[in-house]
Design an enzyme around this catalytic site. Structure first.
Site, PDB file in Angstrom:
ATOM      1  N   ASP A 144      -4.760   3.617  -2.048  1.00 27.94           N
ATOM      2  CA  ASP A 144      -5.855   3.916  -1.123  1.00 27.94           C
ATOM      3  C   ASP A 144      -6.404   5.315  -1.349  1.00 27.94           C
ATOM      4  OD1 ASP A 144      -6.032   1.572   0.656  1.00 27.94           O
ATOM      5  OD2 ASP A 144      -3.926   2.040   1.067  1.00 27.94           O
ATOM      6  N   GLY A 175       1.302  -1.809   4.191  1.00 28.46           N
ATOM      7  CA  GLY A 175       1.890  -0.486   4.020  1.00 28.46           C
ATOM      8  C   GLY A 175       3.071  -0.287   4.941  1.00 28.46           C
ATOM      9  N   GLY A 229      -0.924   2.030   9.517  1.00 27.11           N
ATOM     10  CA  GLY A 229      -0.219   1.879  10.788  1.00 27.11           C
ATOM     11  C   GLY A 229      -1.081   1.489  11.980  1.00 27.11           C
ATOM     12  N   MET A 231     -12.157   4.317  -0.737  1.00 29.78           N
ATOM     13  CA  MET A 231     -12.835   4.533   0.550  1.00 29.78           C
ATOM     14  C   MET A 231     -13.597   5.845   0.422  1.00 29.78           C
ATOM     15  SD  MET A 231      -9.746   3.226   2.953  1.00 29.78           S
ATOM     16  CE  MET A 231      -8.582   3.264   1.590  1.00 29.78           C
ATOM     17  N   SER A 267       0.854  -1.194   0.000  1.00 28.54           N
ATOM     18  CA  SER A 267       0.000   0.000   0.000  1.00 28.54           C
ATOM     19  C   SER A 267       0.884   1.236   0.000  1.00 28.54           C
ATOM     20  CB  SER A 267      -0.890   0.012   1.243  1.00 28.54           C
ATOM     21  OG  SER A 267      -1.363   1.330   1.438  1.00 28.54           O
ATOM     22  N   HIS A 325      -1.138  -1.312  -4.417  1.00 28.75           N
ATOM     23  CA  HIS A 325      -2.418  -1.021  -3.747  1.00 28.75           C
ATOM     24  C   HIS A 325      -2.505   0.480  -3.475  1.00 28.75           C
ATOM     25  CE1 HIS A 325      -5.901  -2.142  -1.191  1.00 28.75           C
ATOM     26  NE2 HIS A 325      -5.499  -1.155  -0.401  1.00 28.75           N
ATOM     27  N   MET A 339      -9.130   8.098  -0.306  1.00 28.19           N
ATOM     28  CA  MET A 339     -10.002   8.461   0.828  1.00 28.19           C
ATOM     29  C   MET A 339     -10.589   9.851   0.597  1.00 28.19           C
ATOM     30  SD  MET A 339      -7.494   7.329   3.904  1.00 28.19           S
ATOM     31  CE  MET A 339      -6.652   5.741   3.896  1.00 28.19           C
ATOM     32  N   PHE A 379      -6.725   4.924   7.886  1.00 30.87           N
ATOM     33  CA  PHE A 379      -5.354   5.237   8.303  1.00 30.87           C
ATOM     34  C   PHE A 379      -4.463   4.005   8.160  1.00 30.87           C
ATOM     35  CE2 PHE A 379      -8.330   7.851  10.617  1.00 30.87           C
ATOM     36  CZ  PHE A 379      -7.823   9.134  10.415  1.00 30.87           C
ATOM     37  N   HIS A 415      -8.294   0.998  -4.143  1.00 34.98           N
ATOM     38  CA  HIS A 415      -9.234   0.788  -3.032  1.00 34.98           C
ATOM     39  C   HIS A 415      -9.931   2.113  -2.738  1.00 34.98           C
ATOM     40  CE1 HIS A 415      -9.528  -0.302   1.578  1.00 34.98           C
ATOM     41  NE2 HIS A 415     -10.706  -0.164   1.013  1.00 34.98           N
ATOM     42  N   ASP A 419      -6.461  -6.473   4.343  1.00 35.87           N
ATOM     43  CA  ASP A 419      -5.895  -5.121   4.311  1.00 35.87           C
ATOM     44  C   ASP A 419      -5.911  -4.471   5.693  1.00 35.87           C
ATOM     45  OD1 ASP A 419      -5.084  -2.580   3.624  1.00 35.87           O
ATOM     46  OD2 ASP A 419      -6.825  -2.112   2.368  1.00 35.87           O
ATOM     47  N   MET A 428     -11.161  -5.886   5.305  1.00 26.60           N
ATOM     48  CA  MET A 428     -10.462  -4.910   6.149  1.00 26.60           C
ATOM     49  C   MET A 428     -10.177  -5.528   7.525  1.00 26.60           C
ATOM     50  SD  MET A 428      -9.989  -2.397   4.193  1.00 26.60           S
ATOM     51  CE  MET A 428      -9.095  -1.473   5.441  1.00 26.60           C
TER      52      MET A 428
HETATM   53  C1  DX5 Z   1      -6.354   1.573   5.445  1.00 23.88           C
HETATM   54  C2  DX5 Z   1      -5.886   1.247   4.063  1.00 23.88           C
HETATM   55  C3  DX5 Z   1      -4.764   0.289   4.026  1.00 23.88           C
HETATM   56  C4  DX5 Z   1      -3.529   0.813   4.716  1.00 23.88           C
HETATM   57  C5  DX5 Z   1      -2.736  -0.343   5.203  1.00 23.88           C
HETATM   58  O1  DX5 Z   1      -7.492   2.345   5.401  1.00 23.88           O
HETATM   59  O2  DX5 Z   1      -6.919   0.661   3.305  1.00 23.88           O
HETATM   60  O3  DX5 Z   1      -4.471  -0.164   2.714  1.00 23.88           O
HETATM   61  O4  DX5 Z   1      -2.740   1.612   3.887  1.00 23.88           O
HETATM   62  O5  DX5 Z   1      -1.686   0.149   5.947  1.00 23.88           O
HETATM   63  P1  DX5 Z   1      -0.942  -0.686   7.062  1.00 23.88           P
HETATM   64  O6  DX5 Z   1      -0.346  -1.879   6.393  1.00 23.88           O
HETATM   65  O7  DX5 Z   1       0.063   0.266   7.584  1.00 23.88           O
HETATM   66  O8  DX5 Z   1      -1.983  -1.083   8.096  1.00 23.88           O
HETATM   67 ZN    ZN Z   2      -6.407  -0.339   1.329  1.00 25.62          ZN
END
Ligand code: DX5
Ligand code: ZN
Length: 215
Positions: A34, A196, A144, A67, A7, A32, A36, A142, A65, A174, A136
């Site tokens: 993301d 990520g 981390g 969101m 990600s 990947h 948002m 977010f 992805h 994810d 998910m």
């Molecule tokens: C969260 C995202 C993920 C995120 C994963 O909303 O959809 O793809 O970037 O990040 P890590 O691997 O740091 O949890």
């Molecule tokens: Zn994602």
């Protein structure tokens, strides 16, 4: 071997070209991305212009992805920007079947993401039309965050259902994936891992990708 989808939310955007080159040389399968909107999730990330740039920096599939609310309004634009897979959220789509058909008609693989509290049973009547389920394992919005352990039960249930129906639907998981929990996620029945922080915060991201691929 699992599909590995780093990600880019966690990458160093000031060195985007280098990060893409690193992923191109690595055993990563998909990029990947993301997206948002600050409405469906309480955070804003990036949009089509960045997807376009990343598209030009790799030949690997871009797993986008969304969101966002009303994803149908933007599906064609993401296709033009270079998305290969377009994933919409179950919770954002009252007319999910229509969204899935739209994505497929545009020539992309169609995916559905589900939040940690959304039961996998709700996918029963849409599963056969869907190429990818993005399960998910954190609340979206977010990077981390910590992996929610109950996800493992959901992966098992969904995998059983996919196998029973003899479908080729891919389960990617994810959020909060680490070198410690990745094996359990794959053993529960996932086909792919989105990661990520674990990849981009490591001193040797390519090495981490390799370890995840051969977990
Ligand atoms: C969260 C995202 C993920 C995120 C994963 O909303 O959809 O793809 O970037 O990040 P890590 O691997 O740091 O949890
Ligand atoms: Zn994602």
């Amino acid at each position: 071997m699992p599909v590995i989808a780093p990600s880019l939310l966690a990458c160093n955007f000031l060195k985007l070209q280098e990060e893409c080159d690193m992923l191109n040389e690595s055993e990563a399968d998909w990029f990947h991305l993301d997206i948002m909107d600050g409405r469906f999730v309480p955070n804003i990330s990036f949009g089509m212009p960045l997807v376009e740039k990343i598209r030009k920096a790799t030949n690997k599939p871009c797993d986008v992805h969304l969101m966002i609310e009303e994803p149908g309004k933007y599906a064609a634009d993401f296709k033009i920007a270079g998305a290969d897979h377009l994933i919409v959220h179950y919770e954002a789509c009252p007319h999910l079947h229509r969204n899935i058909q739209q994505i497929k008609n545009l020539g992309m693989k169609a995916g559905i993401a589900i939040n940690p509290h959304t039961p996998v049973q709700l996918l029963q009547d849409i599963l056969e039309y869907t190429d990818i389920i993005c399960m998910m394992s954190v609340n979206p919005g977010f990077g981390g965050q910590e992996f929610i352990p109950h996800t493992l039960t959901k992966i098992q249930l969904l995998r059983q259902r996919i196998d029973q129906l003899k479908l080729n639907t891919v389960i990617e998981v994810d959020g909060g994936i680490t070198l410690q929990n990745a094996k359990a996620v794959i053993e529960a029945g996932a086909h792919g891992l989105v990661a990520g922080t674990t990849i981009f915060n490591a001193p040797d991201p390519k090495g981490v990708i390799q370890r995840l691929k051969h977990i």
